[in-house]
Design an enzyme around this catalytic site. Structure first.
Site, PDB file in Angstrom:
ATOM      1  N   CYS A   1      12.243  -4.990  17.929  1.00 32.43           N
ATOM      2  CA  CYS A   1      12.797  -4.766  16.589  1.00 32.43           C
ATOM      3  C   CYS A   1      13.934  -3.761  16.712  1.00 32.43           C
ATOM      4  O   CYS A   1      13.734  -2.641  17.156  1.00 32.43           O
ATOM      5  CB  CYS A   1      11.704  -4.231  15.668  1.00 32.43           C
ATOM      6  SG  CYS A   1      12.355  -3.643  14.095  1.00 32.43           S
TER       7      CYS A   1
ATOM      8  N   CYS B   1      17.628  -4.247   9.862  1.00 34.00           N
ATOM      9  CA  CYS B   1      17.655  -5.281   8.820  1.00 34.00           C
ATOM     10  C   CYS B   1      17.174  -4.741   7.474  1.00 34.00           C
ATOM     11  O   CYS B   1      17.671  -5.134   6.424  1.00 34.00           O
ATOM     12  CB  CYS B   1      16.780  -6.466   9.215  1.00 34.00           C
ATOM     13  SG  CYS B   1      17.264  -7.140  10.792  1.00 34.00           S
TER      14      CYS B   1
ATOM     15  N   THR C   1      10.218   1.678   9.656  1.00 37.54           N
ATOM     16  CA  THR C   1      10.957   1.230  10.832  1.00 37.54           C
ATOM     17  C   THR C   1      12.234   2.050  11.025  1.00 37.54           C
ATOM     18  O   THR C   1      13.028   2.197  10.090  1.00 37.54           O
ATOM     19  CB  THR C   1      11.335  -0.259  10.649  1.00 37.54           C
ATOM     20  OG1 THR C   1      10.131  -1.013  10.644  1.00 37.54           O
ATOM     21  CG2 THR C   1      12.237  -0.747  11.755  1.00 37.54           C
TER      22      THR C   1
ATOM     23  N   GLU D   1       8.289   3.061  14.393  1.00 34.24           N
ATOM     24  CA  GLU D   1       7.784   3.227  13.027  1.00 34.24           C
ATOM     25  C   GLU D   1       7.231   4.636  12.892  1.00 34.24           C
ATOM     26  O   GLU D   1       6.762   5.211  13.869  1.00 34.24           O
ATOM     27  CB  GLU D   1       6.644   2.238  12.694  1.00 34.24           C
ATOM     28  CG  GLU D   1       7.044   0.778  12.704  1.00 34.24           C
ATOM     29  CD  GLU D   1       7.063   0.201  14.097  1.00 34.24           C
ATOM     30  OE1 GLU D   1       6.286   0.685  14.952  1.00 34.24           O
ATOM     31  OE2 GLU D   1       7.861  -0.717  14.355  1.00 34.24           O
TER      32      GLU D   1
ATOM     33  N   HIS E   1      14.868 -10.076   2.938  1.00 28.16           N
ATOM     34  CA  HIS E   1      14.174  -9.567   4.131  1.00 28.16           C
ATOM     35  C   HIS E   1      13.285 -10.625   4.788  1.00 28.16           C
ATOM     36  O   HIS E   1      13.154 -10.662   6.004  1.00 28.16           O
ATOM     37  CB  HIS E   1      13.356  -8.340   3.714  1.00 28.16           C
ATOM     38  CG  HIS E   1      13.103  -7.401   4.855  1.00 28.16           C
ATOM     39  ND1 HIS E   1      14.055  -7.088   5.789  1.00 28.16           N
ATOM     40  CD2 HIS E   1      11.985  -6.709   5.216  1.00 28.16           C
ATOM     41  CE1 HIS E   1      13.554  -6.242   6.674  1.00 28.16           C
ATOM     42  NE2 HIS E   1      12.295  -6.009   6.360  1.00 28.16           N
TER      43      HIS E   1
ATOM     44  N   TYR F   1      13.676 -12.279   8.990  1.00 21.93           N
ATOM     45  CA  TYR F   1      12.713 -12.399  10.097  1.00 21.93           C
ATOM     46  C   TYR F   1      13.066 -13.506  11.089  1.00 21.93           C
ATOM     47  O   TYR F   1      12.340 -13.718  12.057  1.00 21.93           O
ATOM     48  CB  TYR F   1      11.283 -12.512   9.552  1.00 21.93           C
ATOM     49  CG  TYR F   1      10.696 -11.126   9.385  1.00 21.93           C
ATOM     50  CD1 TYR F   1      11.114 -10.318   8.328  1.00 21.93           C
ATOM     51  CD2 TYR F   1       9.810 -10.588  10.294  1.00 21.93           C
ATOM     52  CE1 TYR F   1      10.643  -9.024   8.198  1.00 21.93           C
ATOM     53  CE2 TYR F   1       9.332  -9.301  10.174  1.00 21.93           C
ATOM     54  CZ  TYR F   1       9.747  -8.524   9.116  1.00 21.93           C
ATOM     55  OH  TYR F   1       9.282  -7.234   9.010  1.00 21.93           O
TER      56      TYR F   1
ATOM     57  N   CYS G   1      15.098 -12.913  13.067  1.00 24.92           N
ATOM     58  CA  CYS G   1      15.267 -12.048  14.254  1.00 24.92           C
ATOM     59  C   CYS G   1      14.192 -12.355  15.292  1.00 24.92           C
ATOM     60  O   CYS G   1      14.429 -12.265  16.494  1.00 24.92           O
ATOM     61  CB  CYS G   1      15.217 -10.573  13.854  1.00 24.92           C
ATOM     62  SG  CYS G   1      13.606 -10.045  13.245  1.00 24.92           S
TER      63      CYS G   1
ATOM     64  N   GLU H   1       4.300  -6.757  13.160  1.00 23.03           N
ATOM     65  CA  GLU H   1       5.394  -6.662  12.187  1.00 23.03           C
ATOM     66  C   GLU H   1       5.678  -8.044  11.590  1.00 23.03           C
ATOM     67  O   GLU H   1       5.994  -8.174  10.407  1.00 23.03           O
ATOM     68  CB  GLU H   1       6.652  -6.101  12.857  1.00 23.03           C
ATOM     69  CG  GLU H   1       7.750  -5.815  11.844  1.00 23.03           C
ATOM     70  CD  GLU H   1       9.009  -5.254  12.482  1.00 23.03           C
ATOM     71  OE1 GLU H   1       9.267  -5.519  13.672  1.00 23.03           O
ATOM     72  OE2 GLU H   1       9.738  -4.555  11.788  1.00 23.03           O
TER      73      GLU H   1
HETATM   74  C1  LIG Z   1       5.672  -2.877  12.304  1.00 27.30           C
HETATM   75  C2  LIG Z   1       5.893  -2.721  10.822  1.00 27.30           C
HETATM   76  C3  LIG Z   1       7.125  -2.278  10.356  1.00 27.30           C
HETATM   77  C4  LIG Z   1       7.337  -2.081   8.992  1.00 27.30           C
HETATM   78  N1  LIG Z   1       8.543  -1.585   8.558  1.00 27.30           N
HETATM   79  C5  LIG Z   1       8.710  -1.272   7.252  1.00 27.30           C
HETATM   80  C6  LIG Z   1       9.914  -0.650   6.790  1.00 27.30           C
HETATM   81  O1  LIG Z   1      10.847  -0.408   7.537  1.00 27.30           O
HETATM   82  N2  LIG Z   1      10.019  -0.339   5.482  1.00 27.30           N
HETATM   83  C7  LIG Z   1       9.023  -0.587   4.613  1.00 27.30           C
HETATM   84  O2  LIG Z   1       9.174  -0.262   3.450  1.00 27.30           O
HETATM   85  N3  LIG Z   1       7.858  -1.169   5.012  1.00 27.30           N
HETATM   86  C8  LIG Z   1       7.690  -1.506   6.306  1.00 27.30           C
HETATM   87  N4  LIG Z   1       6.519  -2.107   6.723  1.00 27.30           N
HETATM   88  C9  LIG Z   1       5.429  -2.225   5.762  1.00 27.30           C
HETATM   89  C10 LIG Z   1       5.049  -3.626   5.321  1.00 27.30           C
HETATM   90  O3  LIG Z   1       5.886  -4.072   4.307  1.00 27.30           O
HETATM   91  C11 LIG Z   1       3.570  -3.521   4.890  1.00 27.30           C
HETATM   92  O4  LIG Z   1       2.814  -3.384   6.075  1.00 27.30           O
HETATM   93  C12 LIG Z   1       3.094  -4.700   4.070  1.00 27.30           C
HETATM   94  O5  LIG Z   1       3.721  -4.718   2.824  1.00 27.30           O
HETATM   95  C13 LIG Z   1       1.570  -4.647   3.895  1.00 27.30           C
HETATM   96  O6  LIG Z   1       1.179  -3.428   3.371  1.00 27.30           O
HETATM   97  P1  LIG Z   1       0.019  -2.591   4.086  1.00 27.30           P
HETATM   98  O7  LIG Z   1       0.376  -2.458   5.520  1.00 27.30           O
HETATM   99  O8  LIG Z   1      -0.175  -1.357   3.305  1.00 27.30           O
HETATM  100  O9  LIG Z   1      -1.238  -3.497   4.062  1.00 27.30           O
HETATM  101  P2  LIG Z   1      -2.253  -3.697   2.849  1.00 27.30           P
HETATM  102  O10 LIG Z   1      -1.503  -3.650   1.570  1.00 27.30           O
HETATM  103  O11 LIG Z   1      -3.381  -2.773   3.014  1.00 27.30           O
HETATM  104  O12 LIG Z   1      -2.708  -5.178   3.109  1.00 27.30           O
HETATM  105  C14 LIG Z   1      -3.843  -5.524   3.887  1.00 27.30           C
HETATM  106  C15 LIG Z   1      -4.443  -6.803   3.314  1.00 27.30           C
HETATM  107  O13 LIG Z   1      -4.879  -6.561   1.987  1.00 27.30           O
HETATM  108  C16 LIG Z   1      -4.288  -7.517   1.095  1.00 27.30           C
HETATM  109  N5  LIG Z   1      -4.006  -6.816  -0.170  1.00 27.30           N
HETATM  110  C17 LIG Z   1      -3.344  -5.649  -0.336  1.00 27.30           C
HETATM  111  N6  LIG Z   1      -3.270  -5.312  -1.643  1.00 27.30           N
HETATM  112  C18 LIG Z   1      -3.887  -6.285  -2.316  1.00 27.30           C
HETATM  113  C19 LIG Z   1      -4.149  -6.519  -3.701  1.00 27.30           C
HETATM  114  N7  LIG Z   1      -3.735  -5.664  -4.631  1.00 27.30           N
HETATM  115  N8  LIG Z   1      -4.809  -7.644  -4.021  1.00 27.30           N
HETATM  116  C20 LIG Z   1      -5.207  -8.523  -3.091  1.00 27.30           C
HETATM  117  N9  LIG Z   1      -5.003  -8.350  -1.762  1.00 27.30           N
HETATM  118  C21 LIG Z   1      -4.349  -7.250  -1.382  1.00 27.30           C
HETATM  119  C22 LIG Z   1      -3.026  -7.994   1.795  1.00 27.30           C
HETATM  120  O14 LIG Z   1      -2.633  -9.294   1.374  1.00 27.30           O
HETATM  121  C23 LIG Z   1      -3.456  -7.967   3.248  1.00 27.30           C
HETATM  122  O15 LIG Z   1      -4.128  -9.136   3.585  1.00 27.30           O
HETATM  123  C24 LIG Z   1       6.302  -2.355   8.080  1.00 27.30           C
HETATM  124  C25 LIG Z   1       5.067  -2.822   8.553  1.00 27.30           C
HETATM  125  C26 LIG Z   1       4.861  -3.005   9.903  1.00 27.30           C
HETATM  126  C27 LIG Z   1       3.512  -3.490  10.368  1.00 27.30           C
END
Ligand SMILES: Cc1cc2nc3c(=O)[nH]c(=O)nc-3n(C[C@H](O)[C@H](O)[C@H](O)COP(=O)(O)OP(=O)(O)OC[C@H]3O[C@@H](n4cnc5c(N)ncnc54)[C@H](O)[C@@H]3O)c2cc1C
Length: 505
Positions: free
Chosen positions: A98, A102, A189, A255, A290, A294, A296, A444
């Site tokens: 990564c 982006c 990120t 990250e 965004h 992906y 990428c 990711e």
């Molecule tokens: C390597 C990596 C890089 C990233 N880089 C960035 C970045 O640069 N900027 C940025 O802003 N974000 C970034 N993210 C964040 C990414 O957008 C989030 O990981 C993603 O939105 C999921 O949120 P979470 O990790 O909190 O998981 P969770 O929200 O805890 O999700 C876990 C599970 O629970 C489910 N879930 C969550 N909430 C609900 C709900 N209300 N109802 C039903 N199901 C639910 C989801 O569908 C999923 O299956 C990155 C993530 C990763 C892993």
């Protein structure tokens, strides 16, 4: 001063006195840290690519009037979006990880249209502020991090319903010269490798969440910010001194958790405050860009397919039919991701503000494929690689005068192949499917830009079951009013049946 080369960029990060924690200790100078360095190299490559491949990685901006790095460009045509995708694939191929830019690019493009729409409703001045900010970052050629995801606490509750208000970034004080924010952003990120971070809300907001409706640009070295570096699988291999065991010595992702403790944002860097009903528009447009970005991962897929073909060759199996078939399958999956992403860009439309926005349905399909296909491609890579990908002794054992020759005798492949080359390519496969760069290639791909269910919700919203049922009933001879309501489906018809105009602004 304008940053030009990758080395200028690395120099620009030095001496910033950031508060970065890694392994429970403050990092004195991130640019000198062996675990952090590969992630900086990956961003530096975005500068060097712009010099080597100007057409692919730069664009003429009508905002600054300059030829700017494409990661800072606001899409002025569908072609610009297509070229973003091509550049992203190239960057994935060049780094195998990564390259972290982006999210900033997509945030700027989403804000271009959203700020104008807020201004139209409330007579605010966000769009001009954003344009001034874009002009500055384009002129200085800076890196922007996009910070959307909050820690979120209890996912069933809105920001204002959380027991701890800081689980979502929010305004704690409104002053004459700006606002003060507190909270945190998770999984960010490239944030330590950026010059500015743009904070944005991560969920739909209600009237009670007005203080959470904050979008603003903050210098990475602003007072009150702490960064806590995210561990990556096998990250300490980068600090062991060798150049084989890390798998990809030069490049990695980054990250971190960002903690904002009473951080100031002046008004001229605020692009939304309080207009809570625009949070969902911003999230939808940002994720539209965004999720297509992906593609990428197809660049990383190209590397993994190449590594699998190389190891098969080293093992004397390059002509074996099931190996060839697996490489075909990997390629098919990889190109399917690319197809949806690039089609989404080609199908872009011009927004009121002049920015072009890619097709949402195809962006969802692209990202949804990304949540699955890299896992299957990785499974096939491990199948082709053989068990040595996880049982191979260390680089130090290979260099040991007593056991090194024994390992070289027994870990030989087909005649004429250097054992060390075989070891290197196996380590690369390990790196991308289990090690540091599996963060970028796999997890990711799963969660970045939203977990799989987020795309399914968007696909469900746009799947037009009413229209499709009607089509089926008409052909099946079921008696219905067979007139199709053109107005009701006009957006859908435009998407699917009209040739996109793709004209420049
Ligand atoms: C390597 C990596 C890089 C990233 N880089 C960035 C970045 O640069 N900027 C940025 O802003 N974000 C970034 N993210 C964040 C990414 O957008 C989030 O990981 C993603 O939105 C999921 O949120 P979470 O990790 O909190 O998981 P969770 O929200 O805890 O999700 C876990 C599970 O629970 C489910 N879930 C969550 N909430 C609900 C709900 N209300 N109802 C039903 N199901 C639910 C989801 O569908 C999923 O299956 C990155 C993530 C990763 C892993």
């Amino acid at each position: 001063m304008e940053i030009k080369t990758g080395q200028d960029y690395i120099n620009s990060l030095k001496g910033r006195n950031l508060k970065v924690y890694l392994f429970g200790e403050l990092v004195e100078e991130p640019t000198e840290n062996p675990i952090i360095k590969p992630s900086i190299n990956a961003v530096a490559e975005t500068y060097d690519l712009a010099i080597r491949e100007e057409e692919l990685a730069t664009a003429q901006s009508s905002i600054s009037g300059k030829n700017v790095n494409r990661f800072l460009h606001i899409a002025e045509s569908a072609d610009d979006l297509v070229l973003q995708n091509k550049m992203q694939r190239k960057m994935g191929q060049n780094t195998g990880t990564c390259f972290q830019r982006c999210v900033g690019m997509d945030a700027l493009n989403a804000l271009h249209s959203v700020t104008m729409e807020i201004d139209q409703k409330y007579a605010t001045n966000y769009h001009n502020r954003l344009l001034n900010f874009i002009k500055m970052i384009q002129t200085e050629n800076l890196v922007i991090g996009g910070a959307m995801t909050d820690p979120k606490g209890d996912r069933s509750k809105t920001p204002s319903e959380q027991e701890d208000p800081d689980l979502f970034v929010h305004v704690t004080e409104k002053r004459e010269d700006g606002v003060i924010i507190t909270g945190s952003k998770a999984h960010q990120t490239g944030c330590i490798n950026s010059h500015w971070i743009i904070v944005m809300p991560t969920v739909r907001l209600t009237n009670n969440d007005k203080d959470y409706a904050i979008v603003g640009a903050i210098p990475v070295d602003a007072s009150g910010i702490t960064y806590i570096y995210g561990r990556q699988s096998c990250d300490t291999r980068s600090a062991e001194g060798g150049d084989i065991d890390p798998g990809n010595t030069k490049f990695a992702g980054q990250e971190a958790i960002i903690v904002f403790d009473n951080v100031f944002i002046p008004w001229d860097k605020i692009f939304m405050y309080g207009e809570y009903e625009f949070a969902s528009m911003l999230i939808e447009r940002f994720t539209c860009y965004h999720r297509r970005s992906y593609v990428c991962k197809t660049g990383l897929g190209d590397v993994l397919i190449g590594a699998s073909a190389a190891v098969a060759d080293y093992n004397g199996l390059s002509k074996t039919s099931h190996i060839k078939d697996k490489l075909v399958e990997m390629t098919h999956l990889n190109e399917s991701i690319y197809a949806a992403g690039i089609a989404s860009s080609y199908q872009a439309q011009k927004m009121k503000s002049g920015v072009w926005l890619n097709d949402d349905m195809l962006a969802q399909v692209c990202k949804h494929n990304v949540t699955r296909f890299p896992y299957e491609i990785s499974r096939l890579a491990q199948d082709i690689a053989g068990g040595l990908v996880v049982t191979m002794p260390s680089e130090k054992d290979f260099k040991n005068h007593e056991i090194g020759p024994i390992l070289k005798k027994y870990l030989v492949g087909r005649k004429g192949i250097n054992v060390e080359d075989r070891m290197r390519v196996l380590r690369l496969i390990e790196n991308m499917t289990l090690g540091r760069n599996a963060v970028g290639y796999l997890t990711e791909s799963m969660h970045g830009a939203g977990s799989p269910q987020a795309q399914r919700i968007q696909i469900a919203r746009q799947m037009q079951l009413g229209y499709k049922k009607k089509l089926a009933k008409i052909l099946a001879g079921i008696e219905i009013n067979d007139k199709i309501d053109e107005d009701k489906y006009s957006d859908y018809f435009k998407r699917v049946f009209k040739v996109p105009t793709n004209k420049k602004l």
